[in-house]
Design an enzyme around this catalytic site. Sequence first.
Site, mmCIF file in Angstrom:
data_model
loop_
_atom_site.group_PDB
_atom_site.id
_atom_site.type_symbol
_atom_site.label_atom_id
_atom_site.label_comp_id
_atom_site.label_asym_id
_atom_site.label_seq_id
_atom_site.Cartn_x
_atom_site.Cartn_y
_atom_site.Cartn_z
ATOM 1 C CB CYS A 1 31.591 12.460 -25.505
ATOM 2 S SG CYS A 1 30.538 13.422 -26.626
ATOM 3 N N GLY B 1 30.832 21.921 -21.190
ATOM 4 C CA GLY B 1 29.480 22.149 -21.663
ATOM 5 C C GLY B 1 29.339 22.160 -23.173
ATOM 6 C CB SER C 1 33.043 23.920 -30.044
ATOM 7 O OG SER C 1 32.735 23.843 -28.669
ATOM 8 C CB CYS D 1 34.491 14.078 -22.877
ATOM 9 S SG CYS D 1 34.404 15.775 -22.281
ATOM 10 C CB CYS E 1 37.658 20.133 -21.003
ATOM 11 S SG CYS E 1 36.348 21.191 -20.413
ATOM 12 C CD GLU F 1 38.249 21.799 -15.482
ATOM 13 O OE1 GLU F 1 38.329 20.889 -14.654
ATOM 14 O OE2 GLU F 1 38.523 21.653 -16.692
ATOM 15 C CG LEU G 1 32.722 14.353 -37.670
ATOM 16 C CD1 LEU G 1 31.252 14.712 -37.767
ATOM 17 C CD2 LEU G 1 33.370 14.398 -39.043
ATOM 18 C CB CYS H 1 29.063 18.335 -20.781
ATOM 19 S SG CYS H 1 28.566 18.228 -22.521
ATOM 20 C CB CYS I 1 39.693 27.100 -23.680
ATOM 21 S SG CYS I 1 38.536 25.722 -23.877
#
Length: 390
Positions: free
Chosen positions: A152, A203, A237, A155, A382, A128, A261, A148, A141
Amino acid sequence: MTIPEIDTPETGITPGGTSGAFRDVLSKDHARRGKPPLHFVDMTPAQRIEKAAELGLPKFRVKQLANHYFGHFDVNAAEFTDFPAAKRDEAAAAFFPQLITEVTRQVADESTTIKTLWKKLFDGSLIESVLMRYPTRATLCISSQVGCGMGCPFCATGKLGLTRNMSTGEIVEQVRVAAKMMRDGEVAGGEGRLSNIVFMGMGEPMGNYNSVLSAVRQISAMPPEGFGISARNITVSTVGVVPGIKKLTAEGIPVRLAVSLHAPSDELRDELVPMNKRFNTTQVLDAAHDYWLASKRRVSIEYALMRGINDQAEHAQLLAKRLNHYGDDWAHVNPIPLNPIEGSKWTASKPEDEKQFLEILHRASITATLRDTRGQDIDGACGQLAAKER
């Protein structure tokens, strides 16, 4: 949860140091699946000249192709009137294989936000990108991996897992298409220019370091070597892959570093960002501060606010204490209202908690801006669109 191995010999750094082997997030199984076709931007200047010679073309034709690609965002060789007609199809096939094709486009925010789902023609995988137009800039973006491997839990991309790294060509093609859309007035507001790039899509950019850096260099170089988007307007990032931060520091490229973070303590961050068990908050913040010392570019601290999880006063106070420990005005905190995933327990903070969080940071002399949330009426988070298509 198993933390992915980080092992890529060609990047030349090891966890905890700046020499040796930096292990990429991409597993050996993924690496054996092959690679997408070699694109113009994947080639070195020498490789481009060599490829042109194979087609019976002198090397000045390579510069013509670069002008079309980077200067005009054009890969339709059939319309290259300055190019030998008999060689146009061959040149297109050799230098500009189609790497991505649009599957779905979602539009929001009065047509100033466009989210595109792309299919990779090489293996059918999905990624995307999101183009966002603001009054004074247009930001894209982009994704750097298919899925990924950071895991997390809040996400959508993390839930997809990692399929593979993207090639430089696949990364840069997202930029070319968006730049063309802006130039041709396909985004609300009329003709314009793509001005900002953020590697905050699908990613972990540090998990695909070589391709990301190659893309950064070509995005920021002036035509005909690149698109001419200032490196100062490019953000890379990371969830906190410390060896990658150290290597980026050594590059001396004035991109902005953004660190996701999301928690001020190791106990909480271990739950939210599994990579914290490999590189803890102290290691991450130390490396980020070193980046500021070397570049004098303020580091962005990305902090997704989650209701009742990390958005209370004590979290803001500890975050301010951790950042102020370094004694510099070195970080800019971006509290981000979480764009919830359907059916997930992770949800956005209450407005009053967002306000309190921001006020605490400001009182502690921390520069902080509540991030503008785009795409709330579409699959804005995302990975949501790719997950739905799957």
